[in-house]
Write a protein that holds these residues in place. Structure first.
Motif, mmCIF file in Angstrom:
data_model
loop_
_atom_site.group_PDB
_atom_site.id
_atom_site.type_symbol
_atom_site.label_atom_id
_atom_site.label_comp_id
_atom_site.label_asym_id
_atom_site.label_seq_id
_atom_site.Cartn_x
_atom_site.Cartn_y
_atom_site.Cartn_z
ATOM 1 N N LEU A 126 0.823 -1.215 0.000
ATOM 2 C CA LEU A 126 0.000 0.000 0.000
ATOM 3 C C LEU A 126 0.852 1.259 0.000
ATOM 4 C CD1 LEU A 126 -2.949 -1.088 2.299
ATOM 5 C CD2 LEU A 126 -2.966 -0.786 -0.168
ATOM 6 N N LYS A 127 2.140 1.134 0.300
ATOM 7 C CA LYS A 127 3.036 2.295 0.227
ATOM 8 C C LYS A 127 3.142 2.823 -1.196
ATOM 9 C CE LYS A 127 6.529 0.488 2.536
ATOM 10 N NZ LYS A 127 7.829 0.362 3.181
ATOM 11 N N LEU A 137 -9.185 4.395 -0.521
ATOM 12 C CA LEU A 137 -8.564 3.496 0.447
ATOM 13 C C LEU A 137 -9.561 3.348 1.595
ATOM 14 C CD1 LEU A 137 -6.167 1.773 1.294
ATOM 15 C CD2 LEU A 137 -5.065 3.814 2.225
ATOM 16 N N LYS A 138 -10.100 2.145 1.710
ATOM 17 C CA LYS A 138 -11.202 1.936 2.640
ATOM 18 C C LYS A 138 -10.973 0.668 3.453
ATOM 19 C CE LYS A 138 -16.058 0.852 2.235
ATOM 20 N NZ LYS A 138 -17.188 0.771 1.334
ATOM 21 N N LEU A 139 -11.382 0.729 4.715
ATOM 22 C CA LEU A 139 -11.267 -0.432 5.606
ATOM 23 C C LEU A 139 -12.644 -0.762 6.147
ATOM 24 C CD1 LEU A 139 -9.523 -2.354 7.487
ATOM 25 C CD2 LEU A 139 -9.558 -0.481 9.140
ATOM 26 N N ARG A 140 -13.020 -2.034 6.002
ATOM 27 C CA ARG A 140 -14.253 -2.500 6.660
ATOM 28 C C ARG A 140 -13.847 -3.551 7.706
ATOM 29 N NH1 ARG A 140 -17.615 -5.273 2.664
ATOM 30 N NH2 ARG A 140 -18.380 -3.238 2.018
ATOM 31 N N THR A 141 -14.034 -3.183 8.966
ATOM 32 C CA THR A 141 -13.664 -4.091 10.058
ATOM 33 C C THR A 141 -14.920 -4.643 10.715
ATOM 34 O OG1 THR A 141 -11.545 -3.013 10.503
ATOM 35 C CG2 THR A 141 -12.549 -4.193 12.340
ATOM 36 N N THR A 142 -14.916 -5.949 10.963
ATOM 37 C CA THR A 142 -16.056 -6.580 11.650
ATOM 38 C C THR A 142 -15.536 -7.313 12.879
ATOM 39 O OG1 THR A 142 -17.151 -6.911 9.515
ATOM 40 C CG2 THR A 142 -18.008 -8.164 11.389
ATOM 41 N N LYS A 143 -16.148 -7.008 14.030
ATOM 42 C CA LYS A 143 -15.734 -7.668 15.274
ATOM 43 C C LYS A 143 -16.961 -8.122 16.033
ATOM 44 C CE LYS A 143 -11.329 -5.312 15.844
ATOM 45 N NZ LYS A 143 -10.301 -4.859 16.761
ATOM 46 N N LEU A 180 -2.937 1.774 7.904
ATOM 47 C CA LEU A 180 -3.212 1.875 6.462
ATOM 48 C C LEU A 180 -2.990 3.308 5.975
ATOM 49 C CD1 LEU A 180 -6.513 -0.206 6.034
ATOM 50 C CD2 LEU A 180 -4.184 -0.916 5.541
ATOM 51 N N GLU A 181 -3.451 4.293 6.775
ATOM 52 C CA GLU A 181 -3.253 5.706 6.393
ATOM 53 C C GLU A 181 -1.782 6.036 6.265
ATOM 54 O OE1 GLU A 181 -7.003 8.281 8.025
ATOM 55 O OE2 GLU A 181 -5.027 8.856 8.686
ATOM 56 N N THR A 182 -1.010 5.558 7.260
ATOM 57 C CA THR A 182 0.418 5.870 7.288
ATOM 58 C C THR A 182 1.112 5.232 6.078
ATOM 59 O OG1 THR A 182 0.221 5.836 9.683
ATOM 60 C CG2 THR A 182 2.447 5.874 8.801
ATOM 61 N N ALA A 183 0.691 4.020 5.737
ATOM 62 C CA ALA A 183 1.294 3.338 4.585
ATOM 63 C C ALA A 183 0.837 3.994 3.278
ATOM 64 C CB ALA A 183 0.910 1.864 4.585
ATOM 65 N N GLY A 184 -0.467 4.170 3.136
ATOM 66 C CA GLY A 184 -1.029 4.625 1.860
ATOM 67 C C GLY A 184 -0.859 6.115 1.591
ATOM 68 N N GLY A 185 -0.557 6.874 2.663
ATOM 69 C CA GLY A 185 -0.320 8.304 2.480
ATOM 70 C C GLY A 185 -1.578 9.078 2.145
ATOM 71 N N ILE A 205 -9.938 -4.724 3.096
ATOM 72 C CA ILE A 205 -9.264 -3.518 2.616
ATOM 73 C C ILE A 205 -9.572 -3.341 1.140
ATOM 74 C CG2 ILE A 205 -7.008 -2.424 2.259
ATOM 75 C CD1 ILE A 205 -6.046 -4.254 4.660
ATOM 76 N N PHE A 206 -10.025 -2.145 0.784
ATOM 77 C CA PHE A 206 -10.352 -1.825 -0.607
ATOM 78 C C PHE A 206 -9.458 -0.659 -1.034
ATOM 79 C CE2 PHE A 206 -14.484 -4.041 -0.471
ATOM 80 C CZ PHE A 206 -14.728 -4.067 0.902
#
Ligand SMILES: NC(=O)c1ccc[n+]([C@@H]2O[C@H](COP(=O)([O-])OP(=O)(O)OC[C@H]3O[C@@H](n4cnc5c(N)ncnc54)[C@H](O)[C@@H]3O)[C@@H](O)[C@H]2O)c1
Length: 252
Positions: A126-127, A137-143, A180-185, A205-206
């Motif tokens: 993702l860098k 850049l989207k994250l869907r987390t399910t817990k 993810l933000e830090t990697a994807g910028g 992750i999309f």
């Protein structure tokens, strides 16, 4: 082998400190002194009650596996001491001023802040977004709601919005988004779902960009002894430490 100080002696640290990993743990610190003493018995490393005494030990790298608060309270002192630091509670970097301060301190003291892949994979790829900006850049987390300390009986969207807002509401649960933000910028859009039917933390992750489309789904098994924590997060720290001295670096 690098000499490691563990800041935080909870679930992740317990896996990292396991004798079978061969990590050279030389010092332990936790606000909960019982946890630090317990890990001391497992690893043979001394446990310190004062952070200053912990930091005074002869070590090369401090591995934080504690909390966002622990990073905010201690990262500056660690970097000023010239030690590299592994930050697992990467949500601390959601504050841009704090992040800039850490980068400056690392530069001034010739050391590095290292962010393990934690409970996901693919941060290295993702860098690419830092070179060729992504359009999504989207994250869907399910817990399970228990992990989120929520009482819901059906699949429920509990947060939708920016990662830096989500980490304020769920500081223990959405570190992945800031990684993810830090990697994807770029900012990450987050959907956080509570689902009583799931037993495993799941991250989807999309990403979209000139390179094409990426979809990753990570279904995390819990730690063998500690169901609250993703085993992958602990493994990612062990992997990072074991690769520090290698001559071939795969996926920087
Ligand atoms: N980046 C990721 O993908 C990822 C994945 C898993 C966990 N995490 C984060 O890593 C951290 C550790 O996870 P865990 O499952 O081992 O948690 P845990 O709750 O089992 O253990 C945390 C330990 O740190 C100690 N601690 C908390 N604040 C402290 C402070 N200010 N100073 C010293 N000790 C302190 C606690 O007493 C506890 O023993 C958490 O912040 C968690 O959210 C991140």
């Amino acid at each position: 082998m690098v000499r490691v100080g563990l800041l935080g002696c909870g679930n992740v640290a317990e896996v990292v400190a396991g004798k079978e990993n061969g990590i050279d743990i030389v010092a332990l610190y936790d606000l909960d002194t019982k946890r630090a003493k317990y890990l001391s018995e497992i690893s043979g490393a001394p446990a310190f009650e004062k952070f200053e005494d912990f930091l005074a030990c002869d070590m090369d790298i401090v591995v934080e596996a504690a909390s966002v608060g622990a990073v905010c309270a201690n990262a500056e002192a660690i970097l000023k001491s010239g030690r590299d630091m592994v930050i697992l509670s990467v949500g601390a970097l959601a504050d841009p001023d704090f992040k800039r301060k850490l980068i400056k301190l690392a530069e001034e003291n010739n050391c590095k802040v290292r962010i393990p892949s934690g409970a996901v994979i693919g941060l290295d790829n993702l860098k690419i977004g830092q070179i060729s900006p992504m359009s999504e850049l989207k994250l869907r987390t399910t817990k399970n709601p228990r992990s989120l300390k929520l009482d819901v009986t059906e699949r429920t969207l509990v947060f939708s919005g920016r990662a830096d807002e989500c980490i304020k509401k769920f500081p223990k649960n959405i570190n992945v988004a800031i990684a993810l933000e830090t990697a994807g910028g770029r900012p990450v859009e987050v959907e956080l779902w509570a689902d009583p039917a799931v037993t495993r933390n799941t991250h989807e992750i999309f990403a979209k960009g000139d390179f094409g489309d990426i979809y990753m789904k990570i279904e995390n098994n819990p730690c063998p002894q500690n169901p609250a924590t993703s085993y992958l997060a602990a493994l990612s720290i062990i992997t990072l430490l074991k690769n520090l001295g290698k001559s071939i670096i795969i996926g920087t």
